[in-house]
Design a protein around this motif. Structure first.
Motif, short mmCIF file in Angstrom:
data_model
loop_
_atom_site.label_atom_id
_atom_site.label_comp_id
_atom_site.label_asym_id
_atom_site.label_seq_id
_atom_site.Cartn_x
_atom_site.Cartn_y
_atom_site.Cartn_z
N HIS A 294 0.84 -1.21 0.00
CA HIS A 294 0.00 0.00 0.00
C HIS A 294 0.87 1.25 0.00
O HIS A 294 0.57 2.24 -0.70
CB HIS A 294 -0.93 -0.02 1.21
CG HIS A 294 -1.85 1.16 1.27
ND1 HIS A 294 -1.54 2.31 1.96
CD2 HIS A 294 -3.06 1.38 0.69
CE1 HIS A 294 -2.53 3.18 1.82
NE2 HIS A 294 -3.46 2.64 1.06
N VAL A 299 -0.49 -2.83 -6.85
CA VAL A 299 -1.66 -3.70 -6.95
C VAL A 299 -1.29 -5.04 -6.34
O VAL A 299 -0.20 -5.57 -6.60
CB VAL A 299 -2.09 -3.91 -8.42
CG1 VAL A 299 -3.24 -4.91 -8.51
CG2 VAL A 299 -2.48 -2.57 -9.05
N ASP A 344 -8.33 -2.55 5.51
CA ASP A 344 -9.19 -1.40 5.24
C ASP A 344 -9.38 -0.55 6.49
O ASP A 344 -9.51 0.68 6.38
CB ASP A 344 -10.54 -1.89 4.73
CG ASP A 344 -11.43 -0.76 4.27
OD1 ASP A 344 -11.15 -0.18 3.20
OD2 ASP A 344 -12.40 -0.42 5.00
N SER A 350 -4.65 -1.92 -0.51
CA SER A 350 -4.24 -1.54 -1.86
C SER A 350 -5.31 -1.93 -2.88
O SER A 350 -6.26 -2.66 -2.58
CB SER A 350 -2.94 -2.27 -2.22
OG SER A 350 -1.89 -1.87 -1.40
N LYS A 351 -5.11 -1.49 -4.11
CA LYS A 351 -5.85 -2.06 -5.22
C LYS A 351 -5.63 -3.56 -5.21
O LYS A 351 -4.49 -4.02 -5.08
CB LYS A 351 -5.41 -1.45 -6.55
CG LYS A 351 -5.83 -0.01 -6.72
CD LYS A 351 -5.54 0.52 -8.12
CE LYS A 351 -4.08 0.86 -8.31
NZ LYS A 351 -3.83 1.58 -9.59
N ASN A 373 -14.88 -1.70 -2.19
CA ASN A 373 -14.78 -0.59 -3.14
C ASN A 373 -15.35 0.64 -2.45
O ASN A 373 -16.54 0.69 -2.13
CB ASN A 373 -15.53 -0.91 -4.43
CG ASN A 373 -14.66 -1.64 -5.42
OD1 ASN A 373 -13.50 -1.27 -5.62
ND2 ASN A 373 -15.20 -2.68 -6.05
N SER A 376 -12.74 5.54 -3.82
CA SER A 376 -11.48 6.28 -3.95
C SER A 376 -10.81 6.05 -5.30
O SER A 376 -10.09 6.92 -5.81
CB SER A 376 -10.52 5.87 -2.83
OG SER A 376 -10.23 4.48 -2.89
N ILE A 377 -11.02 4.87 -5.87
CA ILE A 377 -10.39 4.48 -7.13
C ILE A 377 -11.41 3.68 -7.93
O ILE A 377 -12.09 2.81 -7.38
CB ILE A 377 -9.13 3.60 -6.89
CG1 ILE A 377 -8.09 4.36 -6.08
CG2 ILE A 377 -8.54 3.12 -8.21
CD1 ILE A 377 -6.96 3.48 -5.57
N LYS A 378 -11.52 3.93 -9.22
CA LYS A 378 -12.42 3.16 -10.07
C LYS A 378 -11.99 1.69 -10.05
O LYS A 378 -10.85 1.35 -10.36
CB LYS A 378 -12.40 3.70 -11.49
CG LYS A 378 -13.25 2.90 -12.48
CD LYS A 378 -13.11 3.44 -13.88
CE LYS A 378 -13.87 2.58 -14.89
NZ LYS A 378 -13.72 3.08 -16.28
N LYS A 380 -11.37 -0.38 -7.63
CA LYS A 380 -10.23 -0.62 -6.74
C LYS A 380 -10.07 -2.09 -6.40
O LYS A 380 -8.97 -2.64 -6.46
CB LYS A 380 -10.41 0.19 -5.45
CG LYS A 380 -9.35 -0.05 -4.39
CD LYS A 380 -9.62 0.77 -3.13
CE LYS A 380 -8.60 0.46 -2.04
NZ LYS A 380 -8.87 1.23 -0.80
N TYR A 470 -5.52 0.98 -14.65
CA TYR A 470 -5.47 0.37 -13.31
C TYR A 470 -4.03 0.13 -12.86
O TYR A 470 -3.67 0.37 -11.70
CB TYR A 470 -6.24 -0.94 -13.34
CG TYR A 470 -6.49 -1.60 -12.00
CD1 TYR A 470 -7.47 -1.12 -11.14
CD2 TYR A 470 -5.76 -2.72 -11.62
CE1 TYR A 470 -7.74 -1.76 -9.94
CE2 TYR A 470 -6.01 -3.35 -10.41
CZ TYR A 470 -6.99 -2.87 -9.58
OH TYR A 470 -7.25 -3.49 -8.37
#
Length: 473
Positions: A294, A299, A344, A350-351, A373, A376-378, A380, A470
């Motif tokens: 992270h 990823v 989390d 991380s992704k 999800n 924060s990130i599409k 993730k 990604y």
């Protein structure tokens, strides 16, 4: 009366697997010509860096391919022609004799796609034409365009991410980067041996190897974590952005239930750990690793559910990764949720891409990704593509359907080969055809509007653009 002629499509024609006109539009207009990002495979970095020339199709196609090996063994072919000392031509002959009997197995499709795409051979492979095909392909493999990088370029491969142990020097990645040749090659960090606590003597040997790579002694658990951080930093300096793990299942414990230092010392003194101690050691070490990932913005990938090395007699004879693994039926949901939640809870998740080997877990993973999800990130947290025994038409369709029903297919990062073969890249084509066919069916049934620009963009994203964004390639 029965009809005298049966209406049928030609095998492996340009519209292979595409059952509607709209599916054909999606594939040929929006998917077919896109580059390939293969973000997980087991290709040899040395062969890519040295642009290896292969002596025969057996070397590049049969060596290391346990999919083919399993089929040959099932047909009763002696091990001499599989992993033994038979000549390349003899091994190819036995594989060619096997191919007609692989009907309805993905090997039948893959075999003929690969012969067609790389060598322009459009005939069915059998024992009768094996010699002709062997010499035709082997002659082509002597040309420069059929060396390792040339084979990747033929399939429009833009990026390959190999699978590399933390102790690896990455010398071949460095060499390839100096050459500035295509495709781009990046390492992926695979630290499974760093927490493989089942066999203390194998573990001691591995710790010695890891010590050599970092240049200091690993005498305590803190040293192990420092060494792993050292290697993560080194991998990052060499372009790595991905960590990968092959696990039966993830574990979750209350942190502190066991002392990782005491467990490490037991291992280093050659003492076997109890099953729960092994699981805790895996859990704690992996948790620390995930926090390191992270911090790097990497990823992380988790391949879950393989039951490995089931045939102990053959393991002793041939070693691991020779075709004696299967689908396991481990409980995944509760420990997986607990592990991801621990990360989390401190905002250190991380992704993440989750792969299952048991199709019974499709809906478990498809719903699990939605739990973490966070906007924060599409995309993730990803439900990964059909893996290993599931990377065939039925497995791909089930994974796509589960993801569609319980998540957002449009955010999916698509296919990978997970292969040791430089001839496996038509699997991306296979996946893209399956994807386009499923969406095309929905259009034909009136379940989706016939808007090829909109649906074509989604197909293009899944086939290429989502992965490119990604992984920050």
């Amino acid at each position: 009366m029965y009809p005298t002629e049966v209406t049928r499509k030609r095998f492996l024609c340009e519209d292979f697997l595409l059952e509607s006109e709209f599916a054909k539009i999606l594939y040929h207009k929006y998917a077919k010509d896109l580059p390939i990002i293969d973000y997980h495979n087991h290709l040899s970095p040395e062969e890519i860096a040295h642009n290896k020339k292969y002596r025969s199709i057996s070397e590049v196609w049969l060596a290391g391919d346990h999919y083919k090996w399993r089929a040959m063994r099932t047909l009763g072919i002696d091990e001499r022609y599989i992993t033994g000392n038979a000549s390349d031509q003899e091994k190819f002959q036995k594989w060619a004799e096997t191919v007609p009997y692989t009907l309805r197995n993905p090997l039948f499709h893959w075999t003929h796609l690969e012969l067609k795409r790389y060598f322009h051979i459009d005939t069915l492979l059998t024992g009768a034409n094996a010699e002709e095909v062997y010499f035709q392909t082997t002659e082509l493999l002597q040309e420069n365009s059929f060396r390792a990088r040339g084979l990747l370029q033929k399939m429009n491969v833009e990026v390959v991410c190999t699978t590399d142990d933390p102790s690896d020097s990455l010398e071949y990645h460095k060499l390839a980067r100096q050459q500035a040749s295509s495709p781009k090659m990046f390492p992926a960090f695979r630290p499974d041996k760093a927490f493989a606590a089942e066999n203390p003597f194998q573990y001691i040997a591995y710790i010695g190897k890891l010590s050599d790579s970092v240049g200091f002694d690993i005498n305590h658990y803190g040293d192990l974590l420092r060494a792993l951080q050292n290697r993560i930093d080194f991998f990052a300096e060499n372009g790595c952005t991905i960590a990968d793990h092959g696990l039966e299942q993830l574990f979750v414990f209350t942190v502190g239930k066991y002392s990782p230092e005491l467990l490490f010392q037991k291992l280093m003194f050659g003492q076997s750990l109890q099953p729960e101690e092994i699981n805790y050691f895996k859990f704690h070490t992996l948790l620390e690793l995930c926090k390191m990932y992270h911090a790097k913005g990497w990823v992380q990938q988790f391949h879950l559910g393989a039951l490995r090395n089931t045939n102990k007699r053959m393991l002793a004879t041939l070693g691991p990764d020779t075709g004696f693994d299967s689908i396991g039926d481990y409980k995944q949901a509760v420990p997986l949720a607990g592990f991801l939640n621990l990360l989390d809870s401190t905002d250190q998740l991380s992704k993440t891409i989750l792969y299952n080997l048991n199709p019974a877990d499709n809906e478990v993973l498809a719903t699990m990704v939605g739990n973490f999800n966070d906007g924060s990130i599409k995309g993730k947290i990803q439900f990964g593509s059909g893996w290993w025994f599931l990377d065939q038409k039925d497995g791909m369709e089930k994974q796509i359907n589960a993801l569609s029903n319980m998540g957002l297919l449009s955010c999916f990062v698509g296919m990978l080969t997970d292969s040791r073969s430089f001839l496996s890249f038509p699997r991306h084509e296979y996946f893209r055809r399956v994807l386009c066919n499923l969406i095309g069916k929905d259009v034909e049934k009136g379940e989706l509007p016939a808007d090829d620009k909109w649906l074509g963009k989604i197909v293009s994203d899944i086939s290429y653009y989502n992965a490119k964004a990604y992984f920050n390639f």
